[in-house]
Scaffold this motif. Structure first.
Motif, PDB file in Angstrom:
ATOM      1  N   GLU A  84       0.886  -1.198   0.012  1.00 46.92           N
ATOM      2  CA  GLU A  84       0.085  -0.009   0.193  1.00 46.92           C
ATOM      3  C   GLU A  84       0.912   1.159   0.011  1.00 46.92           C
ATOM      4  N   LYS A  85       2.021   1.339   0.755  1.00 45.53           N
ATOM      5  CA  LYS A  85       2.758   2.245   0.958  1.00 45.53           C
ATOM      6  C   LYS A  85       3.471   2.737  -0.453  1.00 45.53           C
ATOM      7  N   TYR A  86       3.796   1.654  -1.223  1.00 45.00           N
ATOM      8  CA  TYR A  86       4.413   1.634  -2.585  1.00 45.00           C
ATOM      9  C   TYR A  86       3.495   2.175  -3.449  1.00 45.00           C
ATOM     10  N   LEU A  87       2.175   1.739  -3.530  1.00 41.93           N
ATOM     11  CA  LEU A  87       1.450   2.311  -4.496  1.00 41.93           C
ATOM     12  C   LEU A  87       1.106   3.651  -4.386  1.00 41.93           C
ATOM     13  N   GLU A  88       0.945   4.373  -3.019  1.00 41.80           N
ATOM     14  CA  GLU A  88       0.595   5.351  -2.757  1.00 41.80           C
ATOM     15  C   GLU A  88       1.703   6.517  -3.391  1.00 41.80           C
ATOM     16  N   THR A  89       3.005   5.973  -3.331  1.00 46.17           N
ATOM     17  CA  THR A  89       4.042   6.794  -3.873  1.00 46.17           C
ATOM     18  C   THR A  89       4.721   6.579  -5.244  1.00 46.17           C
ATOM     19  N   HIS A  90       4.030   5.620  -6.046  1.00 51.11           N
ATOM     20  CA  HIS A  90       4.416   5.387  -7.306  1.00 51.11           C
ATOM     21  C   HIS A  90       3.221   5.066  -8.290  1.00 51.11           C
ATOM     22  N   PRO A  91       3.117   6.139  -8.965  1.00 54.61           N
ATOM     23  CA  PRO A  91       1.892   6.093 -10.078  1.00 54.61           C
ATOM     24  C   PRO A  91       1.943   4.625 -10.794  1.00 54.61           C
ATOM     25  N   THR A  92       0.777   3.921 -10.793  1.00 48.40           N
ATOM     26  CA  THR A  92       0.746   2.599 -11.384  1.00 48.40           C
ATOM     27  C   THR A  92      -0.588   2.441 -12.262  1.00 48.40           C
ATOM     28  N   ASP A  93      -0.805   1.879 -13.378  1.00 49.66           N
ATOM     29  CA  ASP A  93      -1.949   1.854 -14.102  1.00 49.66           C
ATOM     30  C   ASP A  93      -2.400   0.351 -14.050  1.00 49.66           C
ATOM     31  N   VAL A  94      -1.485  -0.683 -13.936  1.00 50.20           N
ATOM     32  CA  VAL A  94      -1.751  -2.166 -13.863  1.00 50.20           C
ATOM     33  C   VAL A  94      -0.911  -2.781 -13.016  1.00 50.20           C
ATOM     34  N   VAL A  95      -1.345  -3.532 -11.979  1.00 49.46           N
ATOM     35  CA  VAL A  95      -0.471  -4.511 -11.166  1.00 49.46           C
ATOM     36  C   VAL A  95      -0.624  -5.970 -11.781  1.00 49.46           C
ATOM     37  N   ILE A  96       0.511  -6.755 -12.261  1.00 54.51           N
ATOM     38  CA  ILE A  96       0.406  -7.996 -12.655  1.00 54.51           C
ATOM     39  C   ILE A  96       0.869  -8.928 -11.452  1.00 54.51           C
ATOM     40  N   VAL A  97       0.169  -9.719 -10.791  1.00 55.50           N
ATOM     41  CA  VAL A  97       0.428 -10.690  -9.661  1.00 55.50           C
ATOM     42  C   VAL A  97       0.612 -12.032 -10.530  1.00 55.50           C
ATOM     43  N   VAL A  98       1.554 -12.886 -10.061  1.00 58.70           N
ATOM     44  CA  VAL A  98       1.905 -14.023 -10.364  1.00 58.70           C
ATOM     45  C   VAL A  98       1.607 -15.317  -9.514  1.00 58.70           C
ATOM     46  N   ASP A  99       0.828 -16.317 -10.017  1.00 60.39           N
ATOM     47  CA  ASP A  99       0.642 -17.597  -9.153  1.00 60.39           C
ATOM     48  C   ASP A  99      -0.331 -17.334  -7.794  1.00 60.39           C
ATOM     49  N   ASP A 100      -0.223 -18.035  -6.937  1.00 59.08           N
ATOM     50  CA  ASP A 100      -1.119 -18.226  -5.873  1.00 59.08           C
ATOM     51  C   ASP A 100      -0.481 -18.105  -4.422  1.00 59.08           C
ATOM     52  N   LEU A 101       0.429 -17.341  -4.229  1.00 60.02           N
ATOM     53  CA  LEU A 101       1.025 -17.271  -2.918  1.00 60.02           C
ATOM     54  C   LEU A 101       0.328 -16.296  -2.069  1.00 60.02           C
ATOM     55  N   ALA A 102       0.521 -16.361  -0.397  1.00 59.79           N
ATOM     56  CA  ALA A 102      -0.188 -15.395   0.230  1.00 59.79           C
ATOM     57  C   ALA A 102       0.398 -14.002  -0.224  1.00 59.79           C
ATOM     58  N   SER A 103       1.617 -13.970  -0.527  1.00 58.98           N
ATOM     59  CA  SER A 103       2.036 -12.655  -0.794  1.00 58.98           C
ATOM     60  C   SER A 103       1.276 -12.126  -2.230  1.00 58.98           C
ATOM     61  N   THR A 104       1.005 -12.927  -3.020  1.00 60.30           N
ATOM     62  CA  THR A 104       0.424 -12.576  -4.176  1.00 60.30           C
ATOM     63  C   THR A 104      -0.988 -11.907  -3.902  1.00 60.30           C
TER      64      THR A 104
END
Length: 372
Positions: A84-104
């Motif tokens: 959340e801290k990262y996205l609040e300070t870095h303009p982002t149009d799309v996030v790609i997440v990979v596979d099925d981990l808890a962190s994902t």
């Protein structure tokens, strides 16, 4: 377009590398694209050795969230906070997440709460066992995603049955094969193969990752015993890490059998492991990724599980499921050693162009209207 790609563990990078290549190619054709690679773990993570990134010809992560804990719920919460801290300070149009981990899953939840477009790579994989933490992660991520990039028709049908709009589902193919096809000519015969006098096509490879298999020590012992008995004099090469290496070593020490054919070796680099599995007589594993690569290579594969999220490896490919059953393992290894295996073929869209399809799909969308 600013694309953020989130990886949560070492195997994710094998699927991320082709996307970074496809983004670079699109940029070279004057597409307005920028990419940031975020790793949820530590910059000092010992599994992220520099050789992995050299082998995959990709850069190291641009950002490390620095989360490292054993409890999945604690990990989920901490990744959510850091991302959340990262996205609040870095303009982002799309996030790609990979596979099925808890962190994902954590990154997926935060992405949607921030109103940012979410894409799930390798969507629609299911075990249909809701007691598995990863199954819950998959259901949550797919339910939140704006773009569901699936590896095959089976996965596409699953998410459609679960109520996802068909316009959000894209069968891009198996991205693992993008890496395999790209790197195949660069595979390196490991030094250990020469030291052990291995002949290509005349040895078995054994890998182990699942904690449940390691935890049942009595059954692991029976399975290793069955493997040794049915392999006969065929060398078995086991490049294992950490907990798996310890668990297997402990059980081998209790087996009163000739262990001269079983070789517990140090973990190999991506390019070395790729060579070892591509030239094996057969593979015994509990890894879906290894089974997929075996199908592509036409190498017989036994999976130590009662299900696979990649059913095409069984229906079309070289994979056979034996569960955690020592007797079934013994029979399958005997067939493998004897060269008696089913005919196989390579599934649709395992053509090495999955990443290209993903990037073209994202470029074709107006992200401002894709947010759900």
């Amino acid at each position: 377009m600013n694309i953020c790609i989130v990886a949560g563990a070492r195997p994710n990078f094998i699927k991320v590398a082709p996307i970074l290549r496809a983004i670079d190619k699109a940029k070279s054709q004057h597409e307005d694209l920028a990419s940031t690679l975020v790793y949820t773990g530590l910059s000092s993570d010992p599994t992220l050795e520099q050789s992995l990134f050299d082998d995959l010809q990709m850069r190291r992560p641009d950002v490390y969230l620095g989360v490292d804990c054993v409890s999945l719920n604690e990990l989920t919460g901490r990744v959510m906070g850091e991302f959340e801290k990262y996205l609040e300070t870095h303009p982002t149009d799309v996030v790609i997440v990979v596979d099925d981990l808890a962190s994902t899953m954590a990154a997926a939840i935060v992405t949607k709460k921030q109103g940012i477009c979410l894409a799930h790579l390798v969507a629609g994989t299911r075990s249909f066992d809701i007691k598995m933490p990863k199954e819950i992660n998959r259901l949550v991520i797919d339910g939140l995603s704006d773009f569901l990039f699936t590896a095959g028709e089976g996965a596409s049908h699953i998410v459609s049955r679960e109520g996802v709009q068909i316009s959000q589902v894209y069968m891009v193919g198996n991205i693992l094969l993008d890496s395999l096809r790209f790197n195949y000519p660069r595979f390196v015969r490991p030094a250990i193969a020469g030291e052990l006098g291995l002949t290509d096509g005349d040895y078995l490879v054994f890998t182990l990752n699942r904690k449940a298999l390691m935890a049942d020590k009595a059954n692991l012992r029976q399975m290793l015993k069955a493997l040794l008995e049915s392999a006969g004099e065929k060398p078995i090469i086991a490049p294992l890490r950490g907990l798996a290496r310890k668990a297997v070593g402990e059980q081998l020490a209790t087996i009163n059998a000739s262990l001269s054919s079983f070789h517990l070796v140090s973990p190999l680099s991506y390019l070395e492991f790729g060579y070892l599995t591509a030239h094996a007589r057969g593979i015994i594993t509990d890894s879906g990724n290894v089974a997929e690569e075996a199908t592509f290579n036409g190498v017989p594969c036994i999976t130590l599980n009662s299900y696979t999220e990649h059913i095409e490896t069984v229906r079309q490919g070289t994979n056979v499921l034996v569960g955690e059953d020592a007797d079934r393992l013994r029979e399958a290894v005997a067939d493998m050693v004897a060269g008696q295996w089913k005919k196989s073929s390579i599934p649709d869209r395992w053509d090495g162009r999955s990443a290209e399809r993903i990037v073209q799909t994202l470029l074709a969308q107006d992200m401002s209207t894709s947010h759900s």
